[in-house]
Design a protein around this motif. Structure first.
Motif, PDB file in Angstrom:
ATOM      1  N   LEU A 186       0.802  -1.145   0.037  1.00 38.00           N
ATOM      2  CA  LEU A 186      -0.079  -0.075   0.245  1.00 38.00           C
ATOM      3  C   LEU A 186       0.741   1.273   0.133  1.00 38.00           C
ATOM      4  CD1 LEU A 186      -2.817   1.407   0.282  1.00 38.00           C
ATOM      5  CD2 LEU A 186      -2.587   1.184   2.735  1.00 38.00           C
ATOM      6  N   ASP A 187       1.750   1.195   0.702  1.00 37.30           N
ATOM      7  CA  ASP A 187       2.648   2.268   0.686  1.00 37.30           C
ATOM      8  C   ASP A 187       3.527   2.615  -0.520  1.00 37.30           C
ATOM      9  OD1 ASP A 187       4.534   4.087   2.255  1.00 37.30           O
ATOM     10  OD2 ASP A 187       6.008   2.832   1.472  1.00 37.30           O
ATOM     11  N   ARG A 188       3.814   1.584  -1.164  1.00 39.75           N
ATOM     12  CA  ARG A 188       4.609   1.859  -2.592  1.00 39.75           C
ATOM     13  C   ARG A 188       3.516   2.349  -3.715  1.00 39.75           C
ATOM     14  NH1 ARG A 188       7.880   4.044  -2.374  1.00 39.75           N
ATOM     15  NH2 ARG A 188       8.630   3.669  -4.377  1.00 39.75           N
ATOM     16  N   ILE A 189       2.382   1.881  -3.691  1.00 32.99           N
ATOM     17  CA  ILE A 189       1.184   2.040  -4.440  1.00 32.99           C
ATOM     18  C   ILE A 189       1.018   3.899  -4.396  1.00 32.99           C
ATOM     19  CG2 ILE A 189      -1.138   1.792  -5.184  1.00 32.99           C
ATOM     20  CD1 ILE A 189      -0.662  -1.028  -4.769  1.00 32.99           C
ATOM     21  N   THR A 190       0.897   3.910  -2.787  1.00 36.92           N
ATOM     22  CA  THR A 190       0.217   5.330  -2.822  1.00 36.92           C
ATOM     23  C   THR A 190       1.523   6.217  -3.074  1.00 36.92           C
ATOM     24  OG1 THR A 190      -0.964   4.640  -0.906  1.00 36.92           O
ATOM     25  CG2 THR A 190      -0.256   6.845  -0.867  1.00 36.92           C
ATOM     26  N   ALA A 191       2.746   6.068  -2.774  1.00 34.78           N
ATOM     27  CA  ALA A 191       3.973   6.760  -3.242  1.00 34.78           C
ATOM     28  C   ALA A 191       4.009   6.961  -4.554  1.00 34.78           C
ATOM     29  CB  ALA A 191       5.231   6.132  -2.580  1.00 34.78           C
ATOM     30  N   VAL A 192       4.098   6.056  -5.239  1.00 34.04           N
ATOM     31  CA  VAL A 192       4.396   6.060  -6.844  1.00 34.04           C
ATOM     32  C   VAL A 192       3.288   6.831  -7.379  1.00 34.04           C
ATOM     33  CG1 VAL A 192       4.540   4.867  -8.989  1.00 34.04           C
ATOM     34  CG2 VAL A 192       5.772   3.970  -6.874  1.00 34.04           C
ATOM     35  N   ALA A 193       1.950   6.288  -7.267  1.00 36.10           N
ATOM     36  CA  ALA A 193       0.739   7.080  -7.790  1.00 36.10           C
ATOM     37  C   ALA A 193       0.436   8.437  -7.425  1.00 36.10           C
ATOM     38  CB  ALA A 193      -0.576   6.249  -7.557  1.00 36.10           C
ATOM     39  N   LEU A 194       0.657   9.055  -6.134  1.00 38.51           N
ATOM     40  CA  LEU A 194       0.296  10.020  -5.637  1.00 38.51           C
ATOM     41  C   LEU A 194       1.559  10.946  -4.781  1.00 38.51           C
ATOM     42  CD1 LEU A 194      -2.940   8.957  -3.696  1.00 38.51           C
ATOM     43  CD2 LEU A 194      -2.831  10.221  -6.211  1.00 38.51           C
ATOM     44  N   GLY A 195       2.387  10.325  -4.276  1.00 41.30           N
ATOM     45  CA  GLY A 195       3.323  10.839  -3.217  1.00 41.30           C
ATOM     46  C   GLY A 195       4.521  11.365  -4.241  1.00 41.30           C
ATOM     47  N   GLU A 196       5.035  10.750  -5.192  1.00 37.83           N
ATOM     48  CA  GLU A 196       6.220  11.253  -6.019  1.00 37.83           C
ATOM     49  C   GLU A 196       5.511  12.397  -6.951  1.00 37.83           C
ATOM     50  OE1 GLU A 196       8.425   6.863  -6.054  1.00 37.83           O
ATOM     51  OE2 GLU A 196       7.487   7.634  -7.690  1.00 37.83           O
ATOM     52  N   PRO A 197       4.602  12.211  -7.585  1.00 37.11           N
ATOM     53  CA  PRO A 197       4.020  13.287  -8.651  1.00 37.11           C
ATOM     54  C   PRO A 197       3.837  14.469  -7.746  1.00 37.11           C
ATOM     55  CG  PRO A 197       2.985  11.259  -9.214  1.00 37.11           C
ATOM     56  CD  PRO A 197       3.767  10.988  -8.048  1.00 37.11           C
ATOM     57  N   ALA A 198       3.397  14.416  -6.587  1.00 37.18           N
ATOM     58  CA  ALA A 198       2.778  15.587  -5.879  1.00 37.18           C
ATOM     59  C   ALA A 198       4.030  16.251  -5.503  1.00 37.18           C
ATOM     60  CB  ALA A 198       1.990  15.180  -4.612  1.00 37.18           C
ATOM     61  N   HIS A 199       5.125  15.825  -4.859  1.00 39.19           N
ATOM     62  CA  HIS A 199       6.420  16.027  -4.578  1.00 39.19           C
ATOM     63  C   HIS A 199       6.991  16.953  -5.555  1.00 39.19           C
ATOM     64  CE1 HIS A 199      10.310  16.767  -2.657  1.00 39.19           C
ATOM     65  NE2 HIS A 199      10.831  16.065  -3.650  1.00 39.19           N
ATOM     66  N   PHE A 200       7.073  16.244  -6.761  1.00 41.43           N
ATOM     67  CA  PHE A 200       7.773  16.885  -7.927  1.00 41.43           C
ATOM     68  C   PHE A 200       7.135  18.305  -8.169  1.00 41.43           C
ATOM     69  CE2 PHE A 200       7.800  17.987 -12.385  1.00 41.43           C
ATOM     70  CZ  PHE A 200       8.663  18.116 -12.798  1.00 41.43           C
ATOM     71  N   ILE A 201       5.751  18.245  -8.491  1.00 38.38           N
ATOM     72  CA  ILE A 201       4.941  19.677  -8.775  1.00 38.38           C
ATOM     73  C   ILE A 201       5.290  20.442  -7.597  1.00 38.38           C
ATOM     74  CG2 ILE A 201       2.765  20.568  -8.580  1.00 38.38           C
ATOM     75  CD1 ILE A 201       1.904  17.647  -9.924  1.00 38.38           C
ATOM     76  N   MET A 202       5.207  19.975  -6.559  1.00 40.72           N
ATOM     77  CA  MET A 202       5.354  21.244  -5.200  1.00 40.72           C
ATOM     78  C   MET A 202       6.945  21.525  -5.196  1.00 40.72           C
ATOM     79  SD  MET A 202       2.301  21.496  -4.514  1.00 40.72           S
ATOM     80  CE  MET A 202       2.458  22.398  -3.036  1.00 40.72           C
ATOM     81  N   GLN A 203       7.719  20.727  -5.258  1.00 39.10           N
ATOM     82  CA  GLN A 203       9.321  20.794  -5.161  1.00 39.10           C
ATOM     83  C   GLN A 203       9.922  21.875  -6.239  1.00 39.10           C
ATOM     84  OE1 GLN A 203      11.485  20.021  -2.343  1.00 39.10           O
ATOM     85  NE2 GLN A 203      12.310  21.870  -3.617  1.00 39.10           N
ATOM     86  N   HIS A 204       9.310  21.606  -7.515  1.00 41.63           N
ATOM     87  CA  HIS A 204       9.662  22.179  -8.691  1.00 41.63           C
ATOM     88  C   HIS A 204       9.363  23.666  -8.437  1.00 41.63           C
ATOM     89  CE1 HIS A 204       9.615  23.741 -12.911  1.00 41.63           C
ATOM     90  NE2 HIS A 204      10.776  23.026 -13.291  1.00 41.63           N
ATOM     91  N   ARG A 205       7.976  23.942  -8.138  1.00 43.45           N
ATOM     92  CA  ARG A 205       7.324  25.208  -7.766  1.00 43.45           C
ATOM     93  C   ARG A 205       8.223  26.096  -6.640  1.00 43.45           C
ATOM     94  NH1 ARG A 205       4.441  29.416 -10.139  1.00 43.45           N
ATOM     95  NH2 ARG A 205       3.394  30.392  -8.754  1.00 43.45           N
ATOM     96  N   GLN A 206       8.544  25.282  -5.806  1.00 45.09           N
ATOM     97  CA  GLN A 206       9.339  25.898  -4.578  1.00 45.09           C
ATOM     98  C   GLN A 206      10.827  26.360  -5.028  1.00 45.09           C
ATOM     99  OE1 GLN A 206      11.603  23.892  -1.378  1.00 45.09           O
ATOM    100  NE2 GLN A 206      10.198  24.683  -0.080  1.00 45.09           N
ATOM    101  N   PHE A 207      11.534  25.589  -5.946  1.00 50.71           N
ATOM    102  CA  PHE A 207      12.692  26.005  -6.599  1.00 50.71           C
ATOM    103  C   PHE A 207      12.337  27.534  -7.295  1.00 50.71           C
ATOM    104  CE2 PHE A 207      14.660  21.329  -7.018  1.00 50.71           C
ATOM    105  CZ  PHE A 207      15.009  21.521  -5.868  1.00 50.71           C
ATOM    106  N   GLN A 208      11.537  27.478  -8.170  1.00 57.71           N
ATOM    107  CA  GLN A 208      11.100  28.596  -8.815  1.00 57.71           C
ATOM    108  C   GLN A 208      10.927  29.900  -8.027  1.00 57.71           C
ATOM    109  OE1 GLN A 208       7.654  27.069 -11.229  1.00 57.71           O
ATOM    110  NE2 GLN A 208       8.983  27.232 -13.025  1.00 57.71           N
TER     111      GLN A 208
END
Length: 232
Positions: A186-208
């Motif tokens: 469950l942890d891996r499914i949630t991370a791959v499907a939701l956590g990783e894309p969400a982190h990318f979106i938010m982290q990229h915005r923070q960098f900007q």
């Protein structure tokens, strides 16, 4: 046959994402050396099942980047990302606030207005390393103390900021995340499907937004004490 035709595009899209898109998200902006090396704080999540390394070069030395990072948190400077998503709509600060600078290991950077959830400052080495850790029970989302007994279902991880001076008075900011949890599937499914894309979106915005704030900030100017900015 109809069922196969419906499933095939889904399988193809999943394979494309896994083979080509996901690896880029997990190491966006980072060199191979940055992505593959170990950083302080990695050891806090042993046997991690997920890891990402994103990086950016910022137009200021670490001494000027650091104050923006240590004042993060809800009710403080925010997160410099998409405020409507990660800061309850409150605008992230556009200036350094002096009373938010005295941060030490063990302090909390709260994430919600009722202070029921937070990042713990796990490691702090000014102006080089800031490691934030969160440990949450599932399904309640309540924090737990990793020094004690682990709950039967949980997720834990680090969000770590590593600053290195580079040529031209700039900073190479490398952000490392590591995580693990149970139940593992469950942890891996949630991370791959939701956590990783969400982190990318938010982290990229923070960098900007960090870059924009540093570019707008005079290098030798006094920093006014304000609590909000123009919003993100």
């Amino acid at each position: 046959m109809i069922g196969f035709r419906m499933v095939l595009p889904v399988v193809a899209a999943a394979g494309f994402y896994a083979a080509l898109v996901r690896p880029r998200l997990l190491r966006w902006g980072a060199t191979s050396e940055e992505a593959n090396r170990a950083y302080p704080g990695d050891e806090l999540i042993p046997e991690a099942t997920g890891q990402s390394t994103m990086a950016v070069t910022l137009p200021a030395p670490p001494e000027r980047v650091w104050p923006w990072l240590v004042q993060m948190g809800h009710g403080r400077a925010g997160w410099y990302s998409w405020d409507r998503l990660d800061n309850i709509g409150h605008r992230s600060a556009e200036r350094i606030v002096s009373e938010w600078q005295n941060v030490k290991a063990g302090d909390r950077m709260v994430t919600v207005p009722n202070e029921a959830s937070w990042f713990t400052v796990a490691m702090l080495d000014e102006p080089r390393t800031l490691v934030l850790q969160d440990d949450l029970q599932i399904p309640t989302g309540k924090p737990f103390d990793p020094r004690g007994t682990y709950p039967s279902a949980y997720t834990e991880g680090i969000w770590a900021f590593h600053l290195q001076p580079v040529e031209g008075g700039q900073t190479r900011l490398v952000v490392r995340t590591r995580g693990r949890g149970k139940p593992r599937v469950l942890d891996r499914i949630t991370a791959v499907a939701l956590g990783e894309p969400a982190h990318f979106i938010m982290q990229h915005r923070q960098f900007q937004n960090l870059r924009r704030r540093l570019q707008a900030e005079p290098a030798n100017a006094d920093r006014p004490r304000v609590t909000a900015g123009s919003g993100d």
